[in-house]
Structure formats: C-alpha cells, structure tokens
Design a protein around this motif. Structure first.
Motif, short mmCIF file in Angstrom:
data_model
loop_
_atom_site.label_atom_id
_atom_site.label_comp_id
_atom_site.label_asym_id
_atom_site.label_seq_id
_atom_site.Cartn_x
_atom_site.Cartn_y
_atom_site.Cartn_z
N TRP A 294 56.61 30.37 52.40
CA TRP A 294 55.63 31.44 52.29
C TRP A 294 56.31 32.76 51.99
O TRP A 294 55.90 33.51 51.10
CB TRP A 294 54.81 31.51 53.57
N GLU B 111 50.11 28.43 56.66
CA GLU B 111 50.00 27.29 57.57
C GLU B 111 50.40 25.98 56.91
O GLU B 111 50.98 25.10 57.57
CB GLU B 111 48.57 27.21 58.09
N SER B 112 50.10 25.82 55.64
CA SER B 112 50.39 24.54 54.98
C SER B 112 51.81 24.44 54.45
O SER B 112 52.37 23.34 54.37
CB SER B 112 49.40 24.31 53.83
N ARG B 113 52.43 25.58 54.09
CA ARG B 113 53.73 25.53 53.43
C ARG B 113 54.88 25.95 54.32
O ARG B 113 56.04 25.72 54.00
CB ARG B 113 53.70 26.42 52.18
N ARG C 136 46.87 26.60 41.53
CA ARG C 136 46.46 27.33 42.72
C ARG C 136 46.55 28.84 42.48
O ARG C 136 47.27 29.29 41.60
CB ARG C 136 47.31 26.93 43.93
N GLU D 180 45.92 31.30 47.63
CA GLU D 180 46.21 29.98 48.19
C GLU D 180 47.69 29.84 48.56
O GLU D 180 48.04 29.04 49.44
CB GLU D 180 45.80 28.90 47.20
N ALA E 270 46.06 30.24 54.72
CA ALA E 270 46.12 28.81 54.46
C ALA E 270 47.48 28.41 53.88
O ALA E 270 48.03 27.36 54.23
CB ALA E 270 45.00 28.40 53.51
N GLY E 271 48.01 29.24 52.99
CA GLY E 271 49.32 28.96 52.41
C GLY E 271 50.43 29.03 53.43
O GLY E 271 51.36 28.22 53.42
#
Length: 228
Positions: free
Chosen positions: A161, A154-156, A142, A146, A151-152
């Motif tokens: 982060w 929100e996903s992690r 990645r 990313e 997006a990182g």
C-alpha cells in the motif's frame, strides 16, 4: 461569526466549531443517510452556539448541494433539504477541497486524502479546485481508490500500500504540475520517509478549512474558490 463544521466521511462524521476545535466523531458507514446525519449532528451539538455551517461532502458539489450520491454511505443525499433540517445558512464544499483549504500554505498544491476512499483537490496559485480522481483507472483494471483507499490497504498489506501511495503521488503530481502534495486522510499517518515535497496533513486541516470557508466573500458553488 461562529461556524459549525461537519466533515462527512465513510467511517465517521466529524463535527467541530469555532468554539469546539477538537472534533467529535459520529459513526457513519453504509447505512448513514443525510437525514440520519442531520439528526445525529443536532443531538451531538445540542447547546453549541454557531451562526453558519460548513459541510465537507465526499463527492462533487455545486450550488451548496451534492451532485452525486456518496460511494461509502447510504443513498438519499442529493435532494435532502439540509438548510431546513439544520436551521442555519450552509456552505457545501467537497471534503478533500475543505482539507486542502485548511492546509494550504502557498503555490500550487495537490491534496490527496487516503481514508475510507480517496479524496483529491488542488489549489492552483490560490484557487481551490475540487477534483474527482479516485475512480479513474490505475492498474489491472482497478482504480486509484481501490489501490490506496482502505480496501486496498486491508487487502494488499501496509508495505505494498505504501509503495502504491508514493507511486500515485508521483504520477498525479507530475500530471497536475504541482509544487507540493499535501497527504491527508485517516491512513496518511501510516506513511514514512516521505520525500521533501510531500507534506503530511494535520488532523485539524478539515476543521480549519471549514472555518476558513466563511472568511471568503465568494461562495464555493463555482468551479473554483479564490482565496484572499
């Protein structure tokens, strides 16, 4: 001379001017085209007075035009007739470089902008150098973006982060041999306990940079822009 500043982002287009320093926000996103941006800006600034326009663009630029389509907006930005549509002389600069220009205090400074994506620029002893670091590989196949773009986050999650942001700051500061790092973008405010050499950018940096762009006699269509 009065300047209109357009800061194009993946979530909003921010617009301000010499007389209107608090920016207004125009929603952007993956359906925003250059034509729509121009129309929305003209409607939003009807009645404003300005002689010149500075545009901060989320990607590489040269000769006052984009060189590549933005990653977080609709296509159609490269060949759009900006000056004809907006009706004033225009200077383009990478959006991260514009923020860096607005927040620069001296020395060798790296700018990282953590918003929808990841913007980057460096000012090296007074020379503004746009960078494109977002899509370089970082970990596990990645990219930097990313991991620490929206997006990182929100996903992690916030804690992971934040850890990645600090790690990437340390890596890139060492690689670029910079004295300090200016951390900007919409998500920079989520960072806490920053080391002394990392400066949290102000919301006004992009606007200040756009206004300052016309103070310099050199156009920002070269590899670097020398500050006074």
């Amino acid at each position: 001379m009065k300047v209109l500043v357009i800061d194009i982002g993946g979530t909003n287009v921010k617009v301000a001017s010499t007389d209107m320093r608090v920016p207004i926000k125009i929603p952007s996103g993956p359906t925003m085209t250059a034509e729509q941006m121009a129309k929305d800006v003209l409607v939003a600034t009807e009645g404003w007075t300005y002689d010149r326009i500075s545009i901060g663009y989320p990607g590489p630029v040269a000769h006052d035009h984009p060189l590549a389509e933005p990653h977080n907006l609709a296509p159609g930005w490269i060949d759009f007739p900006y000056q004809k549509a907006l009706g004033k002389p225009i200077r383009f600069i990478n959006d991260a470089a514009m923020q860096a220009l607005g927040g620069y205090k001296g020395g060798r400074m790296l700018f990282l902008g953590t918003g929808t994506g990841l913007g980057s620029a460096m000012i090296f002893d007074g020379v503004v150098i746009p960078l494109e670091l977002a899509h370089l590989p970082y970990k596990k196949g990645r990219t930097y973006e990313e991991y620490i773009g929206l997006a990182g986050l929100e996903s992690r999650g916030k804690k992971r982060w934040q850890k990645s942001v600090l790690d990437i700051i340390n890596r890139l500061q060492a690689a670029m041999v910079c004295d300090s790092v200016l951390l900007g973008g919409g998500n920079a405010k989520l960072m806490t306990d920053l080391p002394p050499h990392v400066i949290l950018g102000a919301n006004s940096n992009a606007i200040d940079g756009g206004l300052r762009l016309w103070d310099n006699p050199l156009k920002p269509n070269k590899t670097a822009l020398k500050l006074k």
